[in-house]
Design a protein around this motif. Structure first.
Motif, mmCIF file in Angstrom:
data_model
loop_
_atom_site.group_PDB
_atom_site.id
_atom_site.type_symbol
_atom_site.label_atom_id
_atom_site.label_comp_id
_atom_site.label_asym_id
_atom_site.label_seq_id
_atom_site.Cartn_x
_atom_site.Cartn_y
_atom_site.Cartn_z
ATOM 1 N N PRO A 20 -22.047 -49.454 -0.655
ATOM 2 C CA PRO A 20 -22.563 -50.292 -1.577
ATOM 3 C C PRO A 20 -23.747 -50.986 -1.439
ATOM 4 O O PRO A 20 -24.142 -51.268 -0.399
ATOM 5 C CB PRO A 20 -21.153 -51.516 -1.322
ATOM 6 N N GLU A 21 -24.463 -50.875 -2.701
ATOM 7 C CA GLU A 21 -25.847 -51.616 -2.748
ATOM 8 C C GLU A 21 -25.973 -52.955 -2.451
ATOM 9 O O GLU A 21 -27.115 -53.255 -2.007
ATOM 10 C CB GLU A 21 -26.509 -51.338 -3.981
ATOM 11 N N SER A 22 -24.802 -53.560 -2.385
ATOM 12 C CA SER A 22 -24.764 -54.983 -1.907
ATOM 13 C C SER A 22 -25.093 -55.196 -0.157
ATOM 14 O O SER A 22 -25.462 -56.364 0.025
ATOM 15 C CB SER A 22 -23.257 -55.536 -2.199
ATOM 16 N N THR A 107 -14.106 -48.480 2.254
ATOM 17 C CA THR A 107 -15.471 -48.550 1.516
ATOM 18 C C THR A 107 -15.711 -47.462 0.753
ATOM 19 O O THR A 107 -15.562 -46.353 1.102
ATOM 20 C CB THR A 107 -16.285 -48.843 2.862
ATOM 21 N N PRO A 108 -16.301 -47.829 -0.401
ATOM 22 C CA PRO A 108 -16.683 -46.772 -1.195
ATOM 23 C C PRO A 108 -17.921 -45.868 -0.785
ATOM 24 O O PRO A 108 -18.719 -46.471 -0.057
ATOM 25 C CB PRO A 108 -17.328 -47.551 -2.590
ATOM 26 N N GLN A 170 -19.828 -42.802 -7.502
ATOM 27 C CA GLN A 170 -18.652 -42.980 -6.378
ATOM 28 C C GLN A 170 -18.062 -41.507 -6.172
ATOM 29 O O GLN A 170 -17.432 -41.168 -7.162
ATOM 30 C CB GLN A 170 -18.015 -44.083 -6.389
ATOM 31 N N THR A 173 -13.666 -42.599 -0.856
ATOM 32 C CA THR A 173 -13.781 -43.875 -0.196
ATOM 33 C C THR A 173 -13.331 -43.303 1.339
ATOM 34 O O THR A 173 -12.931 -42.449 1.568
ATOM 35 C CB THR A 173 -12.498 -44.851 -0.629
#
Length: 227
Positions: A20-22, A107-108, A170, A173
């Motif tokens: 994730p880009e976060s 987690t993706p 995506q 996961t």
């Protein structure tokens, strides 16, 4: 040593993040699982619980959310599995060919590049990938593959060979130990030039004898990822 044209290509690309880009760069910390790491002498690396405790502790001490590393790392964690283990040290498979990203299950996982689904399979040998997806890429005159191992079973549902994948889409996961080959949750990411007729699988660990071939065929993933 000068980089090959393919390695130069990998360095020149602007991939989407695998995770994730976060997550920011400060959320990542290096992880050493090599046989030279003295801290591991007191850890039962054959136990998924003990190994996970160690990995999570490294992240906690560094205030990190992801631990990464492992390319061409000689590891002792494969000795627990007959799938890798050989009595002859020359033929024992213990040199890691991909880059691992250790983070919680579920987690993706995102494709860093555009391509299409080449193959996928649940590799169920003890210590193997578990669910695995391979993408095929054609960029700037080069054909190559990226492999994503230790995924969840749900990641293989409704997948079809040939499906086009966009950069940043995506694709999976991460799986739990019970389905990912019995490892703490993590993504095994590997770049492969010649897939050699493999389908949903490709060696992610080499022995000493074949290392020259595999290190040439599977360049450092961090050339692309730049972590």
């Amino acid at each position: 040593m000068a980089l090959s044209d393919f390695e130069e290509l990998l360095k020149s690309l602007q991939p989407h993040s695998l995770l994730p880009e976060s997550l920011s760069r400060t959320d990542f910390t290096p992880l050493n699982l090599s046989v030279d790491n003295q801290e591991l002498k007191s850890v039962d690396v054959g136990s998924v619980e003990e190994l996970q405790k160690y990995v999570w502790q490294v992240m906690k001490l560094q205030n990190a959310k992801v631990a990464y590393g492992g390319y061409l790392e000689k590891r002792g964690i494969y000795r627990r599995s007959d799938y890798f283990n050989q009595e002859d040290p020359e033929t024992e498979r213990n040199i890691h060919l991909g880059l691992d990203l250790w983070i919680k299950a579920g987690t993706p996982v995102f494709s860093p590049l555009e391509g299409h689904i080449h193959s996928f399979k649940n590799n169920t040998n003890y210590g193997d990938y578990g669910p695995c997806i391979i993408l095929e890429h054609h960029l700037n005159g080069f054909k190559f593959y990226t492999l994503y191992g230790h995924l969840s079973l749900e990641s293989l549902i409704d997948k079809e060979v040939g499906t086009k994948i966009q950069s940043g889409e995506q694709i999976a996961t991460l799986g739990i130990p019970e389905v990912n080959g019995n490892y703490p949750p993590h993504l095994h990411f590997q770049i492969i030039k010649d897939l050699q007729d493999y389908y949903g699988d490709y060696p992610g660990v080499s022995n000493k004898i074949n290392l020259e071939f595999y290190s040439e065929n599977c360049p450092d993933p961090n050339l692309l990822l730049g972590i």
